[in-house]
Every structure is written in C-alpha cells, then in structure tokens.
Write a protein that holds these residues in place. Structure first.
Motif, PDB file in Angstrom:
ATOM      1  N   ALA A 200       7.157 -10.442   1.026  1.00  0.00           N
ATOM      2  CA  ALA A 200       5.970 -10.330   1.872  1.00  0.00           C
ATOM      3  C   ALA A 200       4.886 -11.321   1.479  1.00  0.00           C
ATOM      4  CB  ALA A 200       5.420  -8.907   1.803  1.00  0.00           C
ATOM      5  N   ALA A 201       4.007 -11.606   2.434  1.00  0.00           N
ATOM      6  CA  ALA A 201       2.811 -12.393   2.157  1.00  0.00           C
ATOM      7  C   ALA A 201       1.661 -11.486   1.725  1.00  0.00           C
ATOM      8  CB  ALA A 201       2.399 -13.188   3.397  1.00  0.00           C
ATOM      9  N   ILE A 202       1.627 -10.270   2.297  1.00  0.00           N
ATOM     10  CA  ILE A 202       0.556  -9.320   2.023  1.00  0.00           C
ATOM     11  C   ILE A 202       1.156  -7.934   1.838  1.00  0.00           C
ATOM     12  CG2 ILE A 202      -1.466  -8.137   2.991  1.00  0.00           C
ATOM     13  CD1 ILE A 202      -2.246 -10.565   4.441  1.00  0.00           C
ATOM     14  N   VAL A 203       0.605  -7.184   0.895  1.00  0.00           N
ATOM     15  CA  VAL A 203       0.892  -5.757   0.771  1.00  0.00           C
ATOM     16  C   VAL A 203      -0.410  -5.011   1.055  1.00  0.00           C
ATOM     17  CG1 VAL A 203       1.494  -3.877  -0.792  1.00  0.00           C
ATOM     18  CG2 VAL A 203       2.774  -6.017  -0.879  1.00  0.00           C
ATOM     19  N   VAL A 204      -0.359  -4.076   1.996  1.00  0.00           N
ATOM     20  CA  VAL A 204      -1.535  -3.278   2.344  1.00  0.00           C
ATOM     21  C   VAL A 204      -1.303  -1.849   1.876  1.00  0.00           C
ATOM     22  CG1 VAL A 204      -3.074  -2.494   4.169  1.00  0.00           C
ATOM     23  CG2 VAL A 204      -1.953  -4.724   4.373  1.00  0.00           C
ATOM     24  N   LYS A 205      -2.261  -1.326   1.113  1.00  0.00           N
ATOM     25  CA  LYS A 205      -2.126   0.031   0.590  1.00  0.00           C
ATOM     26  C   LYS A 205      -3.292   0.899   1.027  1.00  0.00           C
ATOM     27  CE  LYS A 205      -4.396  -0.800  -3.917  1.00  0.00           C
ATOM     28  NZ  LYS A 205      -4.273  -0.632  -5.378  1.00  0.00           N
ATOM     29  N   ASN A 206      -3.070   2.215   0.973  1.00  0.00           N
ATOM     30  CA  ASN A 206      -4.142   3.173   1.223  1.00  0.00           C
ATOM     31  C   ASN A 206      -5.175   3.103   0.108  1.00  0.00           C
ATOM     32  OD1 ASN A 206      -4.967   5.952   2.656  1.00  0.00           O
ATOM     33  ND2 ASN A 206      -5.086   6.274   0.448  1.00  0.00           N
ATOM     34  N   GLY A 207      -4.696   3.077  -1.143  1.00  0.00           N
ATOM     35  CA  GLY A 207      -5.604   3.063  -2.282  1.00  0.00           C
ATOM     36  C   GLY A 207      -5.999   4.463  -2.713  1.00  0.00           C
ATOM     37  N   VAL A 208      -6.991   4.556  -3.577  1.00  0.00           N
ATOM     38  CA  VAL A 208      -7.499   5.808  -4.147  1.00  0.00           C
ATOM     39  C   VAL A 208      -6.398   6.548  -4.908  1.00  0.00           C
ATOM     40  CG1 VAL A 208      -9.144   7.672  -3.735  1.00  0.00           C
ATOM     41  CG2 VAL A 208      -8.845   5.932  -1.985  1.00  0.00           C
TER      42      VAL A 208
ATOM     43  N   LEU B 220      -3.253   6.968  -4.257  1.00  0.00           N
ATOM     44  CA  LEU B 220      -2.199   7.656  -3.511  1.00  0.00           C
ATOM     45  C   LEU B 220      -0.828   7.080  -3.843  1.00  0.00           C
ATOM     46  CD1 LEU B 220      -1.593   9.801  -1.333  1.00  0.00           C
ATOM     47  CD2 LEU B 220      -1.727   7.969   0.366  1.00  0.00           C
ATOM     48  N   GLU B 221      -0.741   5.759  -3.977  1.00  0.00           N
ATOM     49  CA  GLU B 221       0.537   5.095  -4.246  1.00  0.00           C
ATOM     50  C   GLU B 221       0.681   4.843  -5.749  1.00  0.00           C
ATOM     51  OE1 GLU B 221      -1.891   3.763  -2.281  1.00  0.00           O
ATOM     52  OE2 GLU B 221      -1.090   3.221  -0.299  1.00  0.00           O
ATOM     53  N   LYS B 222       0.989   5.898  -6.492  1.00  0.00           N
ATOM     54  CA  LYS B 222       1.071   5.785  -7.954  1.00  0.00           C
ATOM     55  C   LYS B 222       2.209   4.871  -8.395  1.00  0.00           C
ATOM     56  CE  LYS B 222      -0.779  10.469  -8.559  1.00  0.00           C
ATOM     57  NZ  LYS B 222      -0.875  10.811  -7.143  1.00  0.00           N
TER      58      LYS B 222
END
Length: 330
Positions: free
Chosen positions: A92-100, A102-104
């Motif tokens: 990928a060029a970009i990874v987009v996450k929710n944050g806070v 959530l994605e341990k």
C-alpha cells in the motif's frame, strides 16, 4: 494476548513472504502497488476497520483502491492479522486507521510488512472520552487522537461530528499522497460532510420525540459513549462492562445491572451485531425486559454486510437510531 499476537504475526510474516513472491491481483479489494498498472494508477490504500474503509471509499472515490482489513461483524478488539493483511500493507501507499488504540495489532503488522508509506490516524483532533461511562459518567477529555490507549474510548465514529473530523483527516492524507486528484478528494469531502450533517440533524430530530426520562440505554458493551453524549441519552450499563469485549460480568455486577435496569425503568437491552446475544438475553430475562437482537442488533463495532444499506457508515448509523428510538418507545 500480546504474546500470542507477536507469535502469530511472526508466523504470518513468513507465510506472507511466500505469498508476495507469486501473488497479484487487480481486484478493487486486493493488494495492489502504491499506484501501479494493476490498479489502474489508482492510489492503493489499506483501511483497518469497516467504518474507516467506508470513509476512504467516499472520500477517495474512483481514484483509490481500498483493501479493508477487518470484515463486517468481526470484533476489532480481538483481531489477529493474516498473511494477506501483511501483504496488503506491504504493497500500500497509505494505511488509514481508526486510532485511539483500537488496532492494537497494527504497529507490529506494519513493521512485519516492511511498510514505508504514510499512516493516517483518522482520530487526530477528535475530543476523546476518557474511560467508560462507569468511570467518567460521560465526561470528556481534551486530548488529541494520538494519545492512544485503553483509557480513552476508541468508538469515536458514533458521533457524526467526530466522523466529520475523521473524513477531513483522510482527505488530507489522500491529497498529500496524490496531489493530482486533490480537487476531487476535496469535492468528495464537501459532499460527504453534508451527508454527515444531515445524519446528525436526523438523529437529533428522532430523539427529540423521546422524553428525556425514557432515553435509557443498555448495550452489549460500552461502545456508544460518543453517541450517548451527543444525543443526551442515559447509559444504564452494559452486558460486558468495558470499552472492549474481553471483560466479563461478575455475579455481583450481573445482579447490580439487573437491579439497575429494574430501578430505572429501562425498557430493553440492545444486542450488537458482532457479539453473541446469549448473555444479553439471560440478563433481559432476569430483569423482565425485552432484548433487541437479530436483524435489529445494533452496529457497535462493525457495519453490516457488504452491499446492504447497513454496509455503509450512514446506513448503519441510521439503522442504530431507528432501532434505539423504536426500542425506547418512540
């Protein structure tokens, strides 16, 4: 749990190396190069959760390909990455996450994939709730999205106002990675933000029909804090007394929740699509109230099946409001 995830990621990395040698696809949801011929020179984006993936699709439009890591009705709190996830992130060029927080699993997976692109944290600038309702009674913290950890509520998307911040962050990240399509991304952001404003207004109008003393919510786990705060509901309790889904009610907590449901005159327990309803049904039976589940289960951590109205963020949130308002007697 952390040790198990590290072991799994290590094994998945080895498997992914084999896949990387002889696997390729032009599929819209398959891993593609950052901007290669297989994806029609579209920006290759990996999005972690169904909500974030839907946001990326709406803002990126036809100029991006999106690989969604977590599928509908999969619990994000206990997710373990697969070799295919590592391959997708690596390409990928970009990874987009929710944050806070959530994605341990994400940081270790990114490291295993050798990803050198940009990570977009969609939570940047969102005012975070500190802890669950049991601890904070709806209080808010002024911290920014980068302050990750279980002390903050990660279910930020349940307020459309937060969703507007999330999609603005995504638009900024896409435009930086693909300046040639920045104008298209900006136009998509404007249109989608207007839809989020309408969602928020419709939700407020729906709850205005419910007397304040009837706006009492019991859910599977404490996933609706931002929603509850936004629309002035009363959080009575949750079957799983936690922001994530790993905790369990003790016998005393179960009895306390049953007593609180009875004392407050709460009318229903709302099950969630990504969690089994058995515990909710048992508590509802003891409390003498109905449990709302099945097709009417709330989308707490996930969206609905792909291709359904609830498979989009807007559709899932509209569903949640309709079900809650009906369940509360509106």
């Amino acid at each position: 749990m952390k040790h198990r995830q590290r072991t799994f990621v290590a094994a998945a990395t080895a498997a992914a190396l084999v896949l990387l040698g002889g696997c390729g696809s032009g599929d819209d949801n398959a891993a593609g190069g950052g901007s290669d011929a297989a994806s029609g020179n579209k920006l290759a984006v990996v999005a972690t959760t169904p909500e974030v993936a839907d946001f990326v699709r709406n803002i990126g439009g036809s100029d991006v390909t999106v690989t969604q890591i977590i599928k509908p009705n999969v619990d994000p709190h206990d997710y373990e990455p697969t070799p295919a996830d590592i391959q997708a992130i690596g390409n990928a060029a970009i990874v987009v996450k929710n944050g806070v927080g959530l994605e341990k699993w994400l940081d270790q997976t990114i490291e295993s994939a050798g990803f050198k692109g940009t990570v977009v944290d969609s939570s940047q600038g969102v005012t975070l709730r500190e802890g669950g309702h049991e601890e904070s009674e709806g209080g808010q913290d002024e911290g920014e999205g980068e302050h990750e950890g279980e002390e903050h509520d990660p279910h930020i998307w349940h307020s459309p106002l937060n969703a507007k911040t999330m999609v603005a962050n995504i638009e900024k990240g896409l435009a930086a990675a693909d300046p040639a399509h920045a104008a298209a991304f900006a136009g998509n952001l404007k249109n989608y933000s207007a839809q989020l404003d309408k969602l928020d207004a419709d939700n407020e109008a729906a709850f205005a029909k419910i007397p304040a003393d009837q706006r009492k919510l019991v859910t599977n786990h404490d996933a609706f804090g931002y929603y509850i705060d936004r629309y002035k509901l009363q959080f009575v309790g949750s079957v799983i007394p936690s922001l994530d889904t790993s905790a369990e009610l003790s016998a005393q907590q179960l009895n306390d929740l049953v007593a609180k449901i009875k004392a407050t005159g709460t009318k229903a327990i709302f099950a969630e699509s990504s969690l089994p309803p058995k515990s909710a049904e048992a508590i509802a039976n003891q409390a003498g109230v109905k449990v709302i589940s099945g097709e009417d289960a709330l989308f707490g951590d996930s969206l609905g099946a792909e291709g359904t109205p609830e498979g989009t963020y807007l559709g899932a949130e509209q569903h949640n409001t309709q079900v809650i308002v009906a369940g509360l007697g509106g």
